[in-house]
Design a protein around this motif. Sequence first.
Motif, PDB file in Angstrom:
ATOM      1  N   LYS A 145     -56.910 -64.886  17.738  1.00 11.68           N
ATOM      2  CA  LYS A 145     -56.270 -64.089  16.700  1.00 11.68           C
ATOM      3  C   LYS A 145     -56.898 -62.707  16.615  1.00 11.68           C
ATOM      4  O   LYS A 145     -58.100 -62.554  16.746  1.00 11.68           O
ATOM      5  CB  LYS A 145     -56.406 -64.790  15.343  1.00 11.68           C
ATOM      6  CG  LYS A 145     -55.605 -66.061  15.253  1.00 11.68           C
ATOM      7  CD  LYS A 145     -55.609 -66.570  13.836  1.00 11.68           C
ATOM      8  CE  LYS A 145     -54.610 -67.693  13.706  1.00 11.68           C
ATOM      9  NZ  LYS A 145     -54.240 -67.919  12.326  1.00 11.68           N
ATOM     10  N   GLU A 146     -56.062 -61.715  16.386  1.00 13.83           N
ATOM     11  CA  GLU A 146     -56.542 -60.350  16.173  1.00 13.83           C
ATOM     12  C   GLU A 146     -56.767 -60.081  14.694  1.00 13.83           C
ATOM     13  O   GLU A 146     -57.499 -59.173  14.318  1.00 13.83           O
ATOM     14  CB  GLU A 146     -55.560 -59.347  16.748  1.00 13.83           C
ATOM     15  CG  GLU A 146     -55.480 -59.399  18.260  1.00 13.83           C
ATOM     16  CD  GLU A 146     -54.514 -58.375  18.825  1.00 13.83           C
ATOM     17  OE1 GLU A 146     -54.130 -57.435  18.100  1.00 13.83           O
ATOM     18  OE2 GLU A 146     -54.160 -58.521  20.000  1.00 13.83           O
ATOM     19  N   SER A 147     -56.087 -60.873  13.858  1.00 11.98           N
ATOM     20  CA  SER A 147     -56.269 -60.741  12.414  1.00 11.98           C
ATOM     21  C   SER A 147     -56.077 -62.110  11.763  1.00 11.98           C
ATOM     22  O   SER A 147     -55.468 -63.012  12.335  1.00 11.98           O
ATOM     23  CB  SER A 147     -55.280 -59.734  11.828  1.00 11.98           C
ATOM     24  OG  SER A 147     -53.962 -60.208  11.953  1.00 11.98           O
ATOM     25  N   VAL A 148     -56.605 -62.223  10.567  1.00 10.35           N
ATOM     26  CA  VAL A 148     -56.503 -63.454   9.789  1.00 10.35           C
ATOM     27  C   VAL A 148     -56.380 -63.041   8.326  1.00 10.35           C
ATOM     28  O   VAL A 148     -56.991 -62.059   7.900  1.00 10.35           O
ATOM     29  CB  VAL A 148     -57.741 -64.371  10.030  1.00 10.35           C
ATOM     30  CG1 VAL A 148     -59.026 -63.713   9.597  1.00 10.35           C
ATOM     31  CG2 VAL A 148     -57.575 -65.722   9.377  1.00 10.35           C
ATOM     32  N   THR A 149     -55.558 -63.741   7.574  1.00 14.62           N
ATOM     33  CA  THR A 149     -55.445 -63.419   6.152  1.00 14.62           C
ATOM     34  C   THR A 149     -56.652 -64.001   5.418  1.00 14.62           C
ATOM     35  O   THR A 149     -57.285 -64.952   5.889  1.00 14.62           O
ATOM     36  CB  THR A 149     -54.155 -63.988   5.532  1.00 14.62           C
ATOM     37  OG1 THR A 149     -54.217 -65.412   5.550  1.00 14.62           O
ATOM     38  CG2 THR A 149     -52.911 -63.482   6.254  1.00 14.62           C
ATOM     39  N   ALA A 150     -56.940 -63.425   4.276  1.00 13.52           N
ATOM     40  CA  ALA A 150     -58.043 -63.934   3.455  1.00 13.52           C
ATOM     41  C   ALA A 150     -57.786 -65.396   3.092  1.00 13.52           C
ATOM     42  O   ALA A 150     -58.710 -66.211   3.063  1.00 13.52           O
ATOM     43  CB  ALA A 150     -58.196 -63.087   2.200  1.00 13.52           C
TER      44      ALA A 150
END
Length: 93
Positions: A49-54
């Motif tokens: 993943k390049e991003s993940v939500t809080a």
Amino acid sequence: MVKVIKRDGSEEELIYEKIVVSILKTGAPIDIARKIAFMTIGKIYMDNKESVTAKELTSLILNYLKAENETWYRNWIAYDRVAKKRETEKELK
């Protein structure tokens, strides 16, 4: 580097130490906090993943915490509620 998308939509870098500090607030010892942070970040990277939500990040951490110790898990939930309440109060002012 992986980004965390916060609840307000802003982004910040995923930082190992921030995860450790958050876990320490539950009463978990430093070695367990480091282990959970390492496993959490490892899982995110393994999923490529390049991003993940809080919310996703919190869910991962909570799963590892619950597996280690139910009390630490409940302490996180209680602490999170207080933090969210403070945020709401700030927004109302």
